[in-house]
Every structure is written in structure tokens, then in C-alpha cells.
Motif scaffolding. Structure first.
Motif, PDB file in Angstrom:
ATOM      1  N   THR A 290      -0.582  -7.395  -0.573  1.00 50.34           N
ATOM      2  CA  THR A 290      -1.318  -8.383   0.225  1.00 50.34           C
ATOM      3  C   THR A 290      -2.800  -8.052   0.303  1.00 50.34           C
ATOM      4  OG1 THR A 290       0.653  -8.799   1.549  1.00 50.34           O
ATOM      5  CG2 THR A 290      -1.461  -9.382   2.552  1.00 50.34           C
TER       6      THR A 290
ATOM      7  N   ASP B  53       4.035  -3.362   6.945  1.00 47.79           N
ATOM      8  CA  ASP B  53       4.265  -4.452   7.907  1.00 47.79           C
ATOM      9  C   ASP B  53       5.746  -4.708   8.169  1.00 47.79           C
ATOM     10  OD1 ASP B  53       1.534  -4.748   7.781  1.00 47.79           O
ATOM     11  OD2 ASP B  53       1.558  -6.775   6.931  1.00 47.79           O
TER      12      ASP B  53
ATOM     13  N   LYS C  93       0.825  -1.217   0.000  1.00 48.36           N
ATOM     14  CA  LYS C  93       0.000   0.000   0.000  1.00 48.36           C
ATOM     15  C   LYS C  93       0.857   1.264   0.000  1.00 48.36           C
ATOM     16  CE  LYS C  93      -4.085   1.919   0.455  1.00 48.36           C
ATOM     17  NZ  LYS C  93      -5.146   1.740  -0.554  1.00 48.36           N
TER      18      LYS C  93
ATOM     19  N   LYS D 272     -12.817 -10.248   2.943  1.00 47.07           N
ATOM     20  CA  LYS D 272     -14.115  -9.598   3.225  1.00 47.07           C
ATOM     21  C   LYS D 272     -15.149  -9.979   2.176  1.00 47.07           C
ATOM     22  CE  LYS D 272     -11.830  -8.334   6.480  1.00 47.07           C
ATOM     23  NZ  LYS D 272     -10.493  -8.878   6.644  1.00 47.07           N
TER      24      LYS D 272
ATOM     25  N   ASN E 169       9.156  -2.058   1.166  1.00 47.13           N
ATOM     26  CA  ASN E 169       7.719  -2.243   1.456  1.00 47.13           C
ATOM     27  C   ASN E 169       7.340  -3.693   1.155  1.00 47.13           C
ATOM     28  OD1 ASN E 169       4.586  -1.128   0.008  1.00 47.13           O
ATOM     29  ND2 ASN E 169       5.053  -1.444   2.146  1.00 47.13           N
TER      30      ASN E 169
ATOM     31  N   THR F  86      -3.568  -2.253   6.546  1.00 48.01           N
ATOM     32  CA  THR F  86      -3.381  -1.542   5.285  1.00 48.01           C
ATOM     33  C   THR F  86      -3.379  -0.033   5.502  1.00 48.01           C
ATOM     34  OG1 THR F  86      -4.347  -3.359   4.070  1.00 48.01           O
ATOM     35  CG2 THR F  86      -4.416  -1.207   3.005  1.00 48.01           C
TER      36      THR F  86
ATOM     37  N   GLU G  15       8.383  -6.095  -7.872  1.00 46.10           N
ATOM     38  CA  GLU G  15       7.440  -7.013  -7.226  1.00 46.10           C
ATOM     39  C   GLU G  15       7.798  -8.440  -7.628  1.00 46.10           C
ATOM     40  OE1 GLU G  15       4.929  -7.117  -4.865  1.00 46.10           O
ATOM     41  OE2 GLU G  15       5.046  -9.244  -5.389  1.00 46.10           O
TER      42      GLU G  15
ATOM     43  N   HIS H 267      12.557 -10.763  -7.727  1.00 47.64           N
ATOM     44  CA  HIS H 267      12.848 -10.660  -6.289  1.00 47.64           C
ATOM     45  C   HIS H 267      14.029  -9.710  -6.096  1.00 47.64           C
ATOM     46  CE1 HIS H 267      13.219 -12.115  -2.125  1.00 47.64           C
ATOM     47  NE2 HIS H 267      14.514 -11.957  -2.338  1.00 47.64           N
ATOM     48  N   ALA H 268      13.845  -8.699  -5.257  1.00 49.48           N
ATOM     49  CA  ALA H 268      14.912  -7.724  -5.017  1.00 49.48           C
ATOM     50  C   ALA H 268      15.710  -8.096  -3.771  1.00 49.48           C
ATOM     51  CB  ALA H 268      14.312  -6.334  -4.842  1.00 49.48           C
TER      52      ALA H 268
ATOM     53  N   GLN I   6      -0.082  -4.157  11.881  1.00 48.11           N
ATOM     54  CA  GLN I   6      -0.203  -4.737  10.528  1.00 48.11           C
ATOM     55  C   GLN I   6      -1.580  -4.474   9.938  1.00 48.11           C
ATOM     56  OE1 GLN I   6       0.902  -8.847  11.184  1.00 48.11           O
ATOM     57  NE2 GLN I   6       3.076  -8.382  11.105  1.00 48.11           N
TER      58      GLN I   6
ATOM     59  N   SER J 153      -0.096   1.197   6.717  1.00 46.76           N
ATOM     60  CA  SER J 153       0.843   1.291   5.598  1.00 46.76           C
ATOM     61  C   SER J 153       0.525   2.550   4.780  1.00 46.76           C
ATOM     62  CB  SER J 153       0.734   0.030   4.722  1.00 46.76           C
ATOM     63  OG  SER J 153       1.646   0.088   3.669  1.00 46.76           O
TER      64      SER J 153
HETATM   65  C1  LIG Z   1      -5.866 -12.848   5.570  1.00 43.34           C
HETATM   66  C2  LIG Z   1      -5.541 -11.419   5.906  1.00 43.34           C
HETATM   67  C3  LIG Z   1      -6.560 -10.521   6.148  1.00 43.34           C
HETATM   68  C4  LIG Z   1      -6.271  -9.194   6.434  1.00 43.34           C
HETATM   69  N1  LIG Z   1      -7.303  -8.334   6.661  1.00 43.34           N
HETATM   70  C5  LIG Z   1      -7.038  -7.035   6.867  1.00 43.34           C
HETATM   71  C6  LIG Z   1      -8.099  -6.089   6.993  1.00 43.34           C
HETATM   72  O1  LIG Z   1      -9.273  -6.434   6.931  1.00 43.34           O
HETATM   73  N2  LIG Z   1      -7.780  -4.783   7.172  1.00 43.34           N
HETATM   74  C7  LIG Z   1      -6.482  -4.371   7.235  1.00 43.34           C
HETATM   75  O2  LIG Z   1      -6.252  -3.166   7.358  1.00 43.34           O
HETATM   76  N3  LIG Z   1      -5.459  -5.244   7.155  1.00 43.34           N
HETATM   77  C8  LIG Z   1      -5.715  -6.561   6.951  1.00 43.34           C
HETATM   78  N4  LIG Z   1      -4.681  -7.431   6.806  1.00 43.34           N
HETATM   79  C9  LIG Z   1      -3.305  -6.922   6.926  1.00 43.34           C
HETATM   80  C10 LIG Z   1      -2.911  -6.157   5.649  1.00 43.34           C
HETATM   81  O3  LIG Z   1      -3.190  -6.953   4.523  1.00 43.34           O
HETATM   82  C11 LIG Z   1      -1.440  -5.801   5.698  1.00 43.34           C
HETATM   83  O4  LIG Z   1      -1.166  -5.112   6.892  1.00 43.34           O
HETATM   84  C12 LIG Z   1      -1.060  -4.905   4.534  1.00 43.34           C
HETATM   85  O5  LIG Z   1      -1.485  -5.444   3.318  1.00 43.34           O
HETATM   86  C13 LIG Z   1       0.462  -4.726   4.524  1.00 43.34           C
HETATM   87  O6  LIG Z   1       0.802  -3.922   3.437  1.00 43.34           O
HETATM   88  P1  LIG Z   1       2.299  -3.524   3.157  1.00 43.34           P
HETATM   89  O7  LIG Z   1       2.251  -2.194   2.552  1.00 43.34           O
HETATM   90  O8  LIG Z   1       3.135  -3.724   4.346  1.00 43.34           O
HETATM   91  O9  LIG Z   1       2.824  -4.577   2.068  1.00 43.34           O
HETATM   92  P2  LIG Z   1       2.147  -5.767   1.290  1.00 43.34           P
HETATM   93  O10 LIG Z   1       0.833  -5.378   0.742  1.00 43.34           O
HETATM   94  O11 LIG Z   1       2.235  -6.967   2.124  1.00 43.34           O
HETATM   95  O12 LIG Z   1       3.101  -5.902   0.024  1.00 43.34           O
HETATM   96  C14 LIG Z   1       4.386  -6.389   0.086  1.00 43.34           C
HETATM   97  C15 LIG Z   1       4.739  -6.851  -1.299  1.00 43.34           C
HETATM   98  O13 LIG Z   1       6.142  -7.033  -1.385  1.00 43.34           O
HETATM   99  C16 LIG Z   1       6.427  -8.155  -2.200  1.00 43.34           C
HETATM  100  N5  LIG Z   1       7.773  -8.576  -1.851  1.00 43.34           N
HETATM  101  C17 LIG Z   1       8.198  -9.101  -0.667  1.00 43.34           C
HETATM  102  N6  LIG Z   1       9.526  -9.286  -0.690  1.00 43.34           N
HETATM  103  C18 LIG Z   1       9.968  -8.866  -1.913  1.00 43.34           C
HETATM  104  C19 LIG Z   1      11.250  -8.797  -2.524  1.00 43.34           C
HETATM  105  N7  LIG Z   1      12.356  -9.148  -1.870  1.00 43.34           N
HETATM  106  N8  LIG Z   1      11.322  -8.340  -3.782  1.00 43.34           N
HETATM  107  C20 LIG Z   1      10.206  -7.947  -4.466  1.00 43.34           C
HETATM  108  N9  LIG Z   1       8.983  -7.983  -3.923  1.00 43.34           N
HETATM  109  C21 LIG Z   1       8.866  -8.420  -2.663  1.00 43.34           C
HETATM  110  C22 LIG Z   1       5.312  -9.130  -1.838  1.00 43.34           C
HETATM  111  O14 LIG Z   1       5.110 -10.092  -2.849  1.00 43.34           O
HETATM  112  C23 LIG Z   1       4.115  -8.192  -1.672  1.00 43.34           C
HETATM  113  O15 LIG Z   1       3.388  -8.032  -2.861  1.00 43.34           O
HETATM  114  C24 LIG Z   1      -4.931  -8.758   6.500  1.00 43.34           C
HETATM  115  C25 LIG Z   1      -3.893  -9.656   6.247  1.00 43.34           C
HETATM  116  C26 LIG Z   1      -4.198 -10.969   5.944  1.00 43.34           C
HETATM  117  C27 LIG Z   1      -3.075 -11.926   5.652  1.00 43.34           C
END
Ligand SMILES: Cc1cc2nc3c(=O)[nH]c(=O)nc-3n(C[C@H](O)[C@H](O)[C@H](O)COP(=O)(O)OP(=O)(O)OC[C@H]3O[C@@H](n4cnc5c(N)ncnc54)[C@H](O)[C@@H]3O)c2cc1C
Ligand SMILES: NC(=O)c1ccc[n+]([C@@H]2O[C@H](COP(=O)([O-])OP(=O)(O)OC[C@H]3O[C@@H](n4cnc5c(N)ncnc54)[C@H](O)[C@@H]3O)[C@@H](O)[C@H]2O)c1
Length: 460
Positions: A45, A308, A16, A55, A137, A316, A36, A109-110, A314, A319
Motif C-alpha cells: 500500500t 494493518d 512492509k 506525499k 501481511n 508503515t 501478492e 490471491h491466497a 495503521q 508494520s
Molecule cells: C492514502 C493513504 C495514505 C497513507 N499515508 C501514510 C503515511 O503517510 N505514513 C504512514 O506511515 N502510513 C500511511 N498510510 C498507511 C500505510 O500505508 C499502511 O499502514 C501500510 O502500508 C500497511 O502496510 P502492511 O504491511 O500492513 O500491508 P500493505 O502494504 O497494505 O500490503 C498488503 C498487501 O497484501 C495484498 N493482499 C491482500 N490480501 C491478499 C491475499 N489474500 N492474497 C495475496 N495478496 C493479498 C495487497 O494487495 C497488498 O499489496 C496511508 C494509507 C493510505 C491508504
């Protein structure tokens, strides 16, 4: 051959915060690369395997449970199909949006090879990308229990649980946090017999006891068995179509359950594995998150961590707020930080369970330490006559509680277990961060019949 690319902004992970910064900076004229590792994760995610698909599944489960138009198994498969259609559309829209803004999306993968350079592998060719500003991120990944049998096919995580071909007759969930609670609700509403086991000594341990009791009733009514004080020790195959979970109960006695599937939902850990952070000299916290300050700077100049992976709550929307903090620090006046954040939560059981600020015990302790008095404004939803919306919707279950410091008229916390709680809690969070007095919230003119009338009832 290795291709080298130099950009103004390098974002690692399509989460996000990362995608929002990438699009905004690209729109401002910066050259931006976003790496990505999986094409199934464009958009991160939340839209692919987190908030949105779960949801959608819960919505279909609730509709089916309230008014079945077909049998449980067919309805379950239809829900999984709709989830798939929705997420693939959103995944594509996210890619199109980013590319449309001029972001260079790089598949692979980075992994850091120096302070501001990553090597990207797994895509069409090996690349090195150097960013003037780097945003880590990479999100979080499920904690895997280091137990015998944890790798059995029938022992799955929350991503696999959203993609089952068939409705399981029975499911054991290890972990009764938000993922456990939401998946228990979802499966139970499609007729799966659900058992949840958790190590905590009392159910719904993070919530006030009066609220936990209501949540317990909601789970009981869905036929969900909630077992606490359980230390899972092993998973074993049990014939062709079941798995046995073995645990020690609170008295140290061994217990077992045979179920068609086991879902492990014992938390998610920051995704720092194989990221080469040591090569960049980027420090981690004791819990394995990328260490950041209140501006989300790492110890390396120009390298930030958002979402995260930085070990914050944790969600969205956290983030999303991280992206504002980073924009402010790197391209703005630096005034927005992670200090004084008010972070509401909602767990999407039915009705939803939402919180903000402190629980009752912590609030009392904090308010009394200031020599003041805590007023607990609480009622069961069915006993609030001036808020008929839950009754209209046929779901008057639950309880609402708002905690107010009497002398200052400040809201210090709230827990709402009711229809529309996921919306109501945002009003209270806004009131808390903007320091709007409780009596002002209570004195608001709200439409009727609406759930906001709970504020008139409790605070008016
Ligand atoms: C089942 C479930 C339900 C959830 N429900 C909710 C909810 O209802 N409301 C809410 O607010 N939160 C919810 N969450 C939590 C929320 O999804 C996360 O907190 C949020 O998506 C985290 O976003 P982020 O920006 O940290 O990164 P993410 O959206 O996790 O993105 C990280 C990205 O980095 C990529 N990546 C990782 N390592 C590398 C690398 N080395 N090189 C390249 N790419 C890489 C991954 O593939 C991923 O696409 C839920 C989580 C889960 C698992
Ligand atoms: N609606 C939402 O906002 C939402 C929904 C789902 C997930 N999330 C986010 O995803 C995060 C991860 O969710 P989660 O539920 O996996 O994690 P969690 O850490 O929030 O809860 C994990 C649960 O597992 C239990 N547990 C830990 N180890 C165990 C073991 N060995 N045996 C049995 N139980 C054990 C813990 O006591 C806890 O109750 C959440 O913290 C939340 O931030 C948010």
C-alpha cells in the motif's frame, strides 16, 4: 493442474513487514514464497496507493500553491502524472529487490485451506503453498459506507482520488481523519473547493483544542469548509457531472451539497475477507483483525500477522517494527515485542501536524494520578525568535507543545504543528523510548537555523 510448493517461509501480501521478512529470510538461505494478489501492488500500500504517492501529490500541490507556473488544471494533471511515474518505478524496484534476494514472488490471491497451506488463485495456474512459517501481511482496505448511492461512479476512495484524469471543481470528503485532512489540503491547493463532513462533534477531535484551533485556521485559509456532527445518509446522482451528498446535521436537519466528486475516507479495516482464516482456525478480534499476542503470534503455531491486518496502528513504520518483532520471536531471542512501543504520527497538512505520546488532558490526568505536576511547554511558532527556520521558509504558522512531568523530567507527550514537524517528532519519540530527560533534549546543541531549535526554546 494444481502445483504444490513447500517453503520455509510463506508470506501473504507484499506489505512492509512481509517483504522485509521475506528478503531477510531469503538472504539467510530460507526458501521463501511471497504471494501478492495484484501486480500493481508489488511493494504494498505505502508505495503504490498510500504514503509515498500521496506525499508526492501533496508536495506538488504545495509547490504549485506557493508559486504557480501554470494553471491549476494543468498543474494537477502534471502532479498525477509524476505520481504515476514514481509509483510504477518503485513498484518495479520492489519486485526486483525481492526477486534479487531469491524470494519466489507468486501472483494471485491466497486463501487458507488448512493451518499452514494456502491455495493461490487468479494467477497463471492454481497452486497450493505450504509454509513452515506463515506471515499474514494483507494490510487493510477502505471502509465502504453501507448507504444508498455509495457505489456511484463519482463516489470514490483514496486510491481513485489519486488517479483522477481531471481536477474536480468541487469535492466533498466524508471523514476528517488523516486521509481526509491530507486530501483536503492537496485538492484545495490545486484550487478545488473542498468540503469535509465528519460525525465527530468538534473539528480535529483527536487533537488538543489549542492545536485544533490552529489547524482550523490553516484549513480556513485554504478555503476548506469543515462540518462536524454530520450523519451522511445518502448519495444521489445530480445531473451528468455532479453528485449530491445528503446528511443530517447536529440538530437533525437534512443538509445537502452538490459536488463534482465525493471521497469517502472513514477508515480502513483489516483485509481478512476471502482469506479462509476459518479453514486455518485462525482467530479474529471483535473488530475483525487477526488476533495476535505481543510477539505477533496468532493462535496457530508458526503463523504470524503483521501490519494493518493485526489491528495495530495503521502506519508503515509500525508494520516495519512488526517485522522486527516476528524476526525476534521466530529466529531470534524473542526479546523484541510490541510492549512499550512509542509510536509518533504525522499528518501531512501544511505545515505538518505531528504527535507522540499523550495529549494534554490525558497527560495531566496520568501525571496527577502519580501525585506529580504536568508542565506544558508550548508556544506559537511565530513567537519563537530563536527558531527562525519557519520564517525563513515563509511558513511561521502553527504551535509546538511538549508535555513534561516536572518531578521526573520525563517527556510524556508532544504535538508539533510546524515546518519539519515530521522530523522533529522522531527526536522526541526517541527521547521518550530511551528515557532521555526533557532537560537533556532542551540542552542539546543544534545547528542554526534549524527547526530543532524548538527544543532549546521550549525545553532549554
Ligand atoms: C492514502 C493513504 C495514505 C497513507 N499515508 C501514510 C503515511 O503517510 N505514513 C504512514 O506511515 N502510513 C500511511 N498510510 C498507511 C500505510 O500505508 C499502511 O499502514 C501500510 O502500508 C500497511 O502496510 P502492511 O504491511 O500492513 O500491508 P500493505 O502494504 O497494505 O500490503 C498488503 C498487501 O497484501 C495484498 N493482499 C491482500 N490480501 C491478499 C491475499 N489474500 N492474497 C495475496 N495478496 C493479498 C495487497 O494487495 C497488498 O499489496 C496511508 C494509507 C493510505 C491508504
Ligand atoms: N500521514 C499518515 O500517517 C497517514 C495518512 C493517511 C492515512 N493514514 C493511516 O490510514 C488510516 C485510515 O485513515 P482514515 O482517515 O481513512 O481513517 P481514520 O479512522 O483515521 O479517520 C476516519 C474519520 O472518518 C470519520 N468518520 C467515520 N465514519 C464516518 C461517517 N459515517 N460519516 C462521516 N465521518 C465518519 C471519523 O470520525 C474519523 O474522523 C489512518 O488511521 C492512518 O493510520 C496515515
Amino acid at each position: 493442474m494444481t502445483e504444490n510448493m513447500k517453503v520455509d517461509v510463506l508470506v501473504i501480501g507484499f506489505g512492509k513487514a512481509g517483504k522485509t521478512i521475506a528478503m531477510k529470510r531469503a538472504a539467510s538461505g530460507d526458501r521463501v514464497a511471497l504471494v501478492e494478489q495484484s501486480s500493481t501492488m508489488y511493494g504494498g500500500t505505502c508505495i503504490n496507493i498510500g504514503c509515498v504517492p500521496t506525499k508526492a501529490l501533496l508536495t506538488d500541490a504545495e509547490r504549485h500553491h506557493a508559486k504557480p507556473t501554470t494553471d491549476d488544471s494543468t498543474a494537477f494533471s502534471e502532479a498525477i502524472q509524476r505520481r504515476g511515474t514514481l509509483t510504477s518505478k518503485m513498484n518495479q524496484v520492489n519486485l526486483d529487490l525481492a526477486e534479487g534476494k531469491g524470494v519466489i514472488v507468486v501472483d494471485g490471491h491466497a486463501s487458507f485451506i488448512s493451518e499452514k497451506t494456502v491455495e493461490v488463485t487468479g494467477g497463471e495456474e492454481r497452486m497450493e503453498i505450504t509454509g513452515e512459517t506463515v506471515i499474514i501481511n494483507t494490510g487493510a482496505e477502505p471502509v465502504v459506507l453501507p448507504l444508498p448511492g455509495a457505489d456511484l461512479e463519482r463516489v470514490i476512495d483514496s486510491t481513485q482520488a489519486q488517479q483522477l484524469d481531471e481536477r474536480p471543481e468541487s469535492l466533498l470528503i466524508v471523514g476528517g481523519g488523516p486521509i481526509g485532512m491530507e486530501f483536503a489540503t492537496y485538492f484545495a491547493k490545486f484550487g478545488t473547493k473542498v468540503t469535509v463532513v465528519d460525525t465527530v462533534d468538534k473539528p480535529f477531535a483527536n487533537f488538543d483544542r489549542d492545536i485544533a484551533e490552529h489547524v482550523g485556521t490553516i484549513m480556513d485559509n485554504l478555503g476548506i469548509t469543515w462540518i462536524t456532527g454530520a450523519q451522511v445518509t445518502e448519495f444521489r446522482e445530480s445531473g451528468a457531472d455532479a453528485v449530491t451528498t445528503v446528511w443530517k446535521d447536529g440538530d437533525g436537519n437534512e443538509q445537502t451539497a452538490d459536488t463534482a466528486q465525493v471521497l469517502v475516507a472513514v477508515g480502513r479495516k483489516p483485509a481478512t475477507k476471502d482469506l479462509g482464516l476459518d479453514k486455518a482456525g485462525i482467530e479474529l478480534t471483535e473488530r475483525g483483525a487477526v488476533a495476535v499476542d505481543k510477539h505477533l503470534r496468532t493462535n496457530v503455531e508458526g503463523v504470524y500477522a503483521a501490519g494493518d491486518v493485526n489491528g495495530g496502528p495503521q502506519f508503515t513504520y509500525v508494520s516495519f517494527d512488526d517485522h522486527r518483532v516476528i524476526l525476534s520471536d521466530r529466529w531470534g531471542d524473542g526479546s523484541r515485542t510490541t510492549d512499550n512501543r512509542v509510536v509518533p504520527t504525522t499528518t501531512f497538512i501544511d505545515p505538518p501536524l505531528a504527535t507522540v505520546g499523550l495529549g494534554e488532558d490525558a497527560a495531566r490526568e496520568e501525571v496527577e494520578a502519580r501525585g506529580n505536576t504536568l508542565d506544558v511547554k508550548a508556544a506559537d511558532i511565530k513567537d519563537i525568535p530563536i527558531m527562525p527556520r519557519p520564517k525563513i521558509l515563509g511558513n511561521p504558522e502553527g504551535r509546538a507543545k511538549i508535555l513534561v512531568e516536572r518531578e521526573t523530567d520525563r517527556i510524556v507527550g508532544a504535538t508539533l504543528l510546524c515546518v519539519d514537524a515530521q522530523e522533529l517528532i522522531n527526536t522526541l519519540a526517541l527521547a521518550m523510548s530511551a528515557e532521555i530527560p526533557a532537560s537533556t533534549v532542551g540542552g542539546g546543541i543544534y545547528t542554526h537555523p534549524s527547526s530543532s531549535e524548538v527544543f532549546n526554546a521550549l525545553l532549554g
